[in-house]
Scaffold this motif. Structure first.
Motif, mmCIF file in Angstrom:
data_model
loop_
_atom_site.group_PDB
_atom_site.id
_atom_site.type_symbol
_atom_site.label_atom_id
_atom_site.label_comp_id
_atom_site.label_asym_id
_atom_site.label_seq_id
_atom_site.Cartn_x
_atom_site.Cartn_y
_atom_site.Cartn_z
ATOM 1 N N LEU A 121 0.836 -1.158 -0.007
ATOM 2 C CA LEU A 121 -0.036 0.034 0.000
ATOM 3 C C LEU A 121 0.886 1.152 0.047
ATOM 4 N N TYR A 122 1.883 1.125 0.668
ATOM 5 C CA TYR A 122 2.992 2.233 0.777
ATOM 6 C C TYR A 122 3.287 2.695 -0.564
ATOM 7 N N VAL A 123 3.785 1.450 -1.452
ATOM 8 C CA VAL A 123 4.243 1.796 -2.696
ATOM 9 C C VAL A 123 3.268 2.449 -3.713
ATOM 10 N N ILE A 124 2.225 1.706 -3.548
ATOM 11 C CA ILE A 124 0.981 2.095 -4.644
ATOM 12 C C ILE A 124 0.521 3.486 -4.201
ATOM 13 N N ASN A 125 0.451 4.098 -2.934
ATOM 14 C CA ASN A 125 0.107 5.270 -2.598
ATOM 15 C C ASN A 125 1.348 6.290 -3.022
ATOM 16 N N GLY A 126 2.681 5.922 -2.983
ATOM 17 C CA GLY A 126 3.618 6.489 -3.594
ATOM 18 C C GLY A 126 3.391 6.798 -5.060
ATOM 19 N N VAL A 127 3.172 6.039 -5.950
ATOM 20 C CA VAL A 127 2.966 6.058 -7.322
ATOM 21 C C VAL A 127 1.752 6.839 -7.443
ATOM 22 N N ALA A 128 0.702 6.827 -6.722
ATOM 23 C CA ALA A 128 -0.396 7.575 -6.858
ATOM 24 C C ALA A 128 0.012 9.192 -6.517
ATOM 25 N N LEU A 129 0.642 9.306 -5.404
ATOM 26 C CA LEU A 129 0.880 10.521 -5.139
ATOM 27 C C LEU A 129 1.919 11.356 -6.140
ATOM 28 N N PHE A 130 2.728 10.556 -6.780
ATOM 29 C CA PHE A 130 3.581 10.911 -7.880
ATOM 30 C C PHE A 130 2.594 11.258 -9.165
ATOM 31 N N LEU A 131 1.781 10.549 -9.617
ATOM 32 C CA LEU A 131 0.965 10.822 -10.596
ATOM 33 C C LEU A 131 -0.074 12.001 -10.275
ATOM 34 N N GLY A 132 -0.888 12.085 -8.994
ATOM 35 C CA GLY A 132 -1.432 13.006 -8.716
ATOM 36 C C GLY A 132 -0.970 14.385 -8.568
ATOM 37 N N TRP A 133 0.379 14.200 -7.977
ATOM 38 C CA TRP A 133 0.942 15.636 -8.040
ATOM 39 C C TRP A 133 1.427 16.065 -9.495
ATOM 40 N N LEU A 134 1.973 15.331 -10.286
ATOM 41 C CA LEU A 134 2.065 15.666 -11.639
ATOM 42 C C LEU A 134 0.966 16.268 -12.262
ATOM 43 N N VAL A 135 -0.053 15.531 -12.239
ATOM 44 C CA VAL A 135 -1.184 16.466 -12.912
ATOM 45 C C VAL A 135 -1.967 17.395 -12.415
ATOM 46 N N ALA A 136 -2.065 17.460 -10.930
ATOM 47 C CA ALA A 136 -2.749 18.512 -10.267
ATOM 48 C C ALA A 136 -2.042 19.825 -9.854
ATOM 49 N N ARG A 137 -0.589 19.579 -9.729
ATOM 50 C CA ARG A 137 0.082 20.434 -9.273
ATOM 51 C C ARG A 137 1.436 21.132 -10.079
ATOM 52 N N ILE A 138 1.518 20.054 -11.254
ATOM 53 C CA ILE A 138 2.471 20.660 -12.176
ATOM 54 C C ILE A 138 1.935 21.086 -13.599
#
Length: 271
Positions: free
Chosen positions: A193-210
């Protein structure tokens, strides 16, 4: 309804006159935001005591942050959904929906969303100062202060709400940030779950904040003739605050990328 000057001189210079109903709506929304933060803080503590056996083993500072992240998660989800609806599903900010300048459009829901967010930032900033620097350093103070200042100007003036809502939509990454912290404190850094959340955070940050911020600046450039009609303080704030937030997002994104690489490498090595 007859309007009257808002007590603060700054607001009077921005709006001229605000009606009683408008002032009540702003104050009520901000108050509701503060009250909801308090309620969710207490509910997070209660639910954690009943459902997470490791909660009572946390230090006092960790329990405070645990509960604090509970209401920041709820706020992030609420404003992200509201912003998504207002920007994409409703007709409020559609280009060809009405003759009014897109920079001047607002609605009851958008005012409420901004007011509740002011209440949240006030509550969270108060906790940050009270427990400083346990809940975040100066970068969090700067982020919250700039965000609250921009939201406040947009709310009382009714100008630039489309851009404030774009920034508030980026709060949708906050639940992933908080889940990462929860898993870390709970000793679950080696879990899938920690790994999956890390990937989701990366993708979410890329889309929503970059990517969204890139669209933000493109949209503002294409509508600069409207942006120039905003009152001076709002105009210069719109030119200065978003770039500062964008730089902060880039710095945090770099940290997220390094953390993700480290997590994935560790998981691959253990396998």
């Amino acid at each position: 309804m007859v309007g009257f000057p808002f007590p603060l001189g700054l607001i009077s210079s921005i709006t001229g006159y605000a009606s009683l109903s408008e002032e009540f709506h702003w104050l009520a929304s901000a108050s509701i935001g503060i009250i909801l933060c308090n309620i969710v803080y207490r509910l997070t503590r209660l639910i954690s005591l009943l459902s997470f056996e490791g909660y009572h083993k946390l230090s006092k500072a960790q329990r405070v942050e645990w509960n604090n992240r509970g209401f920041s998660t709820v706020h992030a989800i609420a404003v992200a959904f509201s912003s998504f609806y207002l920007l994409l599903l409703s007709d409020t900010f559609h280009e060809d929906h009405r003759d009014e300048l897109i920079i001047s459009r607002r609605s009851t829901l958008s005012d409420t969303t901004l007011g509740i967010s002011i209440g949240y930032f006030l509550a969270d900033l108060g906790m940050i100062f009270w427990h400083f620097p346990a809940l975040g350093g100066l970068e969090y103070v700067l982020h919250h202060a700039l965000s609250m200042f921009s939201i406040f100007l947009s709310l009382v003036s009714g100008k630039g709400q489309i851009y404030i809502l774009m920034v508030l939509f980026s709060e949708g990454t906050t639940p992933f940030v908080n889940l990462r912290w929860y898993l870390d404190v709970a000793g679950k850094k080696n879990s899938n779950l920690y790994v999956i959340n890390g990937v989701a955070l990366f993708l979410g940050w890329l889309v929503a904040r970059i990517l969204l911020f890139i669209y933000f600046f493109i949209h503002m450039f294409n509508h600069f003739d409207q942006v120039k009609t905003i009152f001076p303080l709002g105009f210069y704030s719109l030119l200065l605050v978003p770039p500062v937030l964008a730089v902060m997002n880039l710095v945090w994104f770099w940290k997220i990328v390094k953390g993700l690489i480290k997590t994935v490498s560790k998981a691959t090595h253990s396998q």
